[in-house]
Scaffold this active site. Structure first.
Site, PDB file in Angstrom:
ATOM      1  N   ASP A 130      10.741   5.794   2.130  1.00 52.19           N
ATOM      2  CA  ASP A 130       9.533   5.388   3.006  1.00 52.19           C
ATOM      3  C   ASP A 130       9.697   4.545   4.174  1.00 52.19           C
ATOM      4  O   ASP A 130       9.308   3.560   4.364  1.00 52.19           O
ATOM      5  CB  ASP A 130       8.468   4.773   1.939  1.00 52.19           C
ATOM      6  CG  ASP A 130       7.011   5.016   2.730  1.00 52.19           C
ATOM      7  OD1 ASP A 130       6.842   5.519   3.464  1.00 52.19           O
ATOM      8  OD2 ASP A 130       5.992   4.110   1.723  1.00 52.19           O
ATOM      9  N   HIS A 189      -1.523  -1.113   3.614  1.00 57.08           N
ATOM     10  CA  HIS A 189       0.051  -1.076   3.275  1.00 57.08           C
ATOM     11  C   HIS A 189       0.339   0.303   2.773  1.00 57.08           C
ATOM     12  O   HIS A 189      -0.035   1.120   2.018  1.00 57.08           O
ATOM     13  CB  HIS A 189       0.314  -1.873   1.820  1.00 57.08           C
ATOM     14  CG  HIS A 189       1.733  -1.657   1.278  1.00 57.08           C
ATOM     15  ND1 HIS A 189       1.908  -1.711   0.175  1.00 57.08           N
ATOM     16  CD2 HIS A 189       2.717  -1.366   2.063  1.00 57.08           C
ATOM     17  CE1 HIS A 189       3.262  -1.606  -0.216  1.00 57.08           C
ATOM     18  NE2 HIS A 189       3.672  -1.236   0.922  1.00 57.08           N
ATOM     19  N   GLY A 201       6.034  -8.600  -5.477  1.00 55.08           N
ATOM     20  CA  GLY A 201       7.021  -7.951  -6.149  1.00 55.08           C
ATOM     21  C   GLY A 201       6.913  -7.410  -7.494  1.00 55.08           C
ATOM     22  O   GLY A 201       5.902  -7.964  -8.218  1.00 55.08           O
ATOM     23  N   HIS A 252       8.649  -3.094   6.521  1.00 53.91           N
ATOM     24  CA  HIS A 252       9.421  -3.882   5.709  1.00 53.91           C
ATOM     25  C   HIS A 252      10.398  -2.898   4.911  1.00 53.91           C
ATOM     26  O   HIS A 252      11.100  -3.332   4.040  1.00 53.91           O
ATOM     27  CB  HIS A 252       8.551  -4.649   4.683  1.00 53.91           C
ATOM     28  CG  HIS A 252       7.612  -3.990   3.656  1.00 53.91           C
ATOM     29  ND1 HIS A 252       6.421  -4.502   3.581  1.00 53.91           N
ATOM     30  CD2 HIS A 252       7.733  -2.794   3.261  1.00 53.91           C
ATOM     31  CE1 HIS A 252       5.646  -3.559   2.854  1.00 53.91           C
ATOM     32  NE2 HIS A 252       6.558  -2.502   2.492  1.00 53.91           N
ATOM     33  N   HIS A 288       7.786  -9.923   0.976  1.00 50.14           N
ATOM     34  CA  HIS A 288       6.872  -8.811   1.560  1.00 50.14           C
ATOM     35  C   HIS A 288       5.749  -8.893   0.657  1.00 50.14           C
ATOM     36  O   HIS A 288       4.878  -7.874   0.983  1.00 50.14           O
ATOM     37  CB  HIS A 288       7.360  -7.425   1.848  1.00 50.14           C
ATOM     38  CG  HIS A 288       7.519  -6.596   0.719  1.00 50.14           C
ATOM     39  ND1 HIS A 288       8.420  -6.959  -0.536  1.00 50.14           N
ATOM     40  CD2 HIS A 288       7.336  -5.231   0.465  1.00 50.14           C
ATOM     41  CE1 HIS A 288       8.317  -6.266  -1.318  1.00 50.14           C
ATOM     42  NE2 HIS A 288       7.645  -5.135  -0.852  1.00 50.14           N
ATOM     43  N   ASN A 291       2.235   1.781  -4.687  1.00 51.70           N
ATOM     44  CA  ASN A 291       1.608   0.737  -4.503  1.00 51.70           C
ATOM     45  C   ASN A 291       1.186   0.770  -3.121  1.00 51.70           C
ATOM     46  O   ASN A 291       0.688  -0.494  -2.600  1.00 51.70           O
ATOM     47  CB  ASN A 291       2.711  -0.621  -4.633  1.00 51.70           C
ATOM     48  CG  ASN A 291       3.792  -0.248  -3.638  1.00 51.70           C
ATOM     49  OD1 ASN A 291       3.899   0.857  -2.797  1.00 51.70           O
ATOM     50  ND2 ASN A 291       4.789  -1.100  -3.423  1.00 51.70           N
ATOM     51  N   HIS A 292       0.739   1.537  -2.398  1.00 49.98           N
ATOM     52  CA  HIS A 292       0.046   1.491  -1.170  1.00 49.98           C
ATOM     53  C   HIS A 292      -1.462   1.260  -1.553  1.00 49.98           C
ATOM     54  O   HIS A 292      -1.867   2.097  -2.261  1.00 49.98           O
ATOM     55  CB  HIS A 292       0.305   2.918  -0.326  1.00 49.98           C
ATOM     56  CG  HIS A 292       1.613   3.005   0.019  1.00 49.98           C
ATOM     57  ND1 HIS A 292       2.226   4.339   0.552  1.00 49.98           N
ATOM     58  CD2 HIS A 292       2.640   2.047   0.081  1.00 49.98           C
ATOM     59  CE1 HIS A 292       3.527   4.081   0.704  1.00 49.98           C
ATOM     60  NE2 HIS A 292       3.820   2.885   0.550  1.00 49.98           N
ATOM     61  N   PHE A 293      -2.155   0.826  -0.170  1.00 54.08           N
ATOM     62  CA  PHE A 293      -3.413   0.367  -0.570  1.00 54.08           C
ATOM     63  C   PHE A 293      -4.048   0.210   0.830  1.00 54.08           C
ATOM     64  O   PHE A 293      -3.472   0.044   1.710  1.00 54.08           O
ATOM     65  CB  PHE A 293      -3.637  -0.791  -1.416  1.00 54.08           C
ATOM     66  CG  PHE A 293      -3.328  -2.039  -0.877  1.00 54.08           C
ATOM     67  CD1 PHE A 293      -3.885  -2.849  -0.154  1.00 54.08           C
ATOM     68  CD2 PHE A 293      -1.735  -2.374  -1.450  1.00 54.08           C
ATOM     69  CE1 PHE A 293      -3.322  -4.051   0.481  1.00 54.08           C
ATOM     70  CE2 PHE A 293      -1.453  -3.510  -0.864  1.00 54.08           C
ATOM     71  CZ  PHE A 293      -1.952  -4.348   0.030  1.00 54.08           C
ATOM     72  N   CYS A 294      -5.451   0.288   0.882  1.00 54.59           N
ATOM     73  CA  CYS A 294      -6.184  -0.435   2.159  1.00 54.59           C
ATOM     74  C   CYS A 294      -7.180  -1.403   1.530  1.00 54.59           C
ATOM     75  O   CYS A 294      -8.117  -0.816   0.676  1.00 54.59           O
ATOM     76  CB  CYS A 294      -6.993   0.830   2.770  1.00 54.59           C
ATOM     77  SG  CYS A 294      -8.036   0.094   4.020  1.00 54.59           S
TER      78      CYS A 294
END
EC number: 6.5.1.8
Length: 396
Positions: free
Chosen positions: A74, A168, A298, A238, A295, A136-139
């Site tokens: 990514d 993210h 974790g 990151h 970042h 783990n991506h989000f808005c």
């Protein structure tokens, strides 16, 4: 950036985590393996360190060679924080959560013009622009909980009354295709000034900018759902590598789950059930941190184990779709709801305490979650093949 000689074939490792922080043994083992890779000169590990697919997440690596696997699939994944021109107290969270379901649908903007304006060429992955992705991506819509450094907050225009959006996300399938190409014959190590090294960096840099554009479009879509306009506070990747000239010798600084600390304030989110932090980096005082910072919280537990730790029966879903601050979590995928439960992540307060105690940063403000959007529909609706592909593509 200074370096130290290798000892027993391994570069020096600087760990910025106290004995109070929990770091999995496999992450420490991966850290040692990375330190022994060809050309590696120094490694900096942050308190959010945890195991990854090709190396630990939460570290920076300085090397004579480019190691694409250390950047991962990514490329350009990062955090973008945006301020809305609407008061947080005026948001109707239930209505907003419903409108955010539109983020599951493809963006209907003019992709060609947006790419051209950003100086980016077209790719076969551009239909994914404006989408969050899995894992783990989000808005997340946020409100300021506390401002601890008023002068710094004022410099960047923070207003405790306004709502904010933290995004993210990354380069989606574009970054995955670049890593897949580089690793056709196994893990690669590229000379930064070679033809192959330059070709990778060209593709990498394009993916980094694509990911940044993707976060901006996601934020604009979220702002539209709130009937608001926005302005960026800061956006930092990151997952990336950069070439640095060290007295005529070109070196590669890799960041895998580590934010650059020389580009302004850094958003450091916790889980969907905790506060997020905006910090001012102070890493100029610590060259061994490799101009990098934690970042996020974790992971503490991997995705597979979370299915045994968190119940996702119908009676449990209501609890998982709320946070301790009265906010809403939008995630129609029960599997993902378990994998991304707050219990899956380390204690964000401990991570922040470590980076403060080691002199890497100071906290400017904290933000509480209002609405966290991951996805409205389950990814299993198209069958198990689609779900397996999603995990492979966005595995962190």
């Amino acid at each position: 950036m200074g370096t130290s000689p290798k000892v027993d074939g391994c570069a020096p490792i600087h760990v910025f985590a106290s004995s109070k922080s929990w770091i999995e043994g496999n992450a420490t083992l991966q850290l040692q393996q990375v330190a022994g890779l060809p050309g590696v000169r120094a490694v900096a590990a942050m308190p959010d360190l945890h195991p990854g697919k090709y190396g630990p997440v939460g570290c920076a690596v300085l090397s004579d060679l480019i190691h694409p696997q250390l950047v991962g699939s990514d490329i350009g994944c990062g955090m973008g924080l945006f301020q809305l021109d609407v008061a947080a107290r005026k948001l109707r969270l239930d209505q907003l959560a419903g409108r955010l379901h539109a983020l599951d649908q493809p963006w209907d903007g003019d992709t060609g013009n947006v790419l051209a304006d950003a100086g980016l060429h077209a790719t076969m992955f551009d239909a994914s622009l404006g989408s969050i992705g899995g894992g783990n991506h989000f808005c997340e819509f946020q409100a300021i909980e506390e401002i601890l450094e008023p002068d710094i907050a004022a410099e960047v225009g923070l207003d405790r009354d306004h709502a904010y959006v933290l995004v993210h996300s990354g380069s989606r399938g574009l970054g995955f295709s670049i890593l897949e190409r580089e690793m056709r014959n196994g893990q690669a190590a590229l000379d930064p000034v070679s033809e192959s090294g330059s070709a990778y960096m060209d593709a990498h840099d394009h993916a980094v900018q694509w990911a940044r554009l993707n976060r901006r479009i996601i934020a604009e879509r979220a702002a539209a759902a709130a009937r608001a306009d926005l302005r960026p506070v800061n956006d930092l990747a990151h997952n990336m590598v950069e070439r640095h000239d060290a007295g005529g010798h070109v070196m590669a600084l890799h960041r895998k789950g580590a934010a650059a600390s020389d580009r302004g304030l850094v958003p450091v989110p916790g889980s969907r059930g905790t506060l997020s932090y905006l910090v001012e980096p102070l890493t100029a005082m610590r060259t061994d941190a490799l101009a990098s910072l934690a970042h996020g919280a974790g992971r503490k537990y991997d995705r597979a184990s979370m299915h045994g730790r968190v119940r996702v029966k119908k009676s449990d879903v209501a609890r998982l779709e709320r946070n301790p601050y009265g906010g809403i979590v939008v995630c129609g995928d029960r599997g993902l709801l378990a994998e991304e439960a707050p219990e899956a992540y380390k204690n964000i307060e401990r991570v922040i305490d470590d980076i403060v105690e080691f002199g890497l940063a100071r906290v400017v403000a904290t933000f509480r979650p209002l609405v966290t959007f991951k996805k409205a529909q389950s990814s299993v609706v198209a069958g198990s093949t689609r779900r397996e592909k999603s995990w492979k593509e966005y595995r962190r």
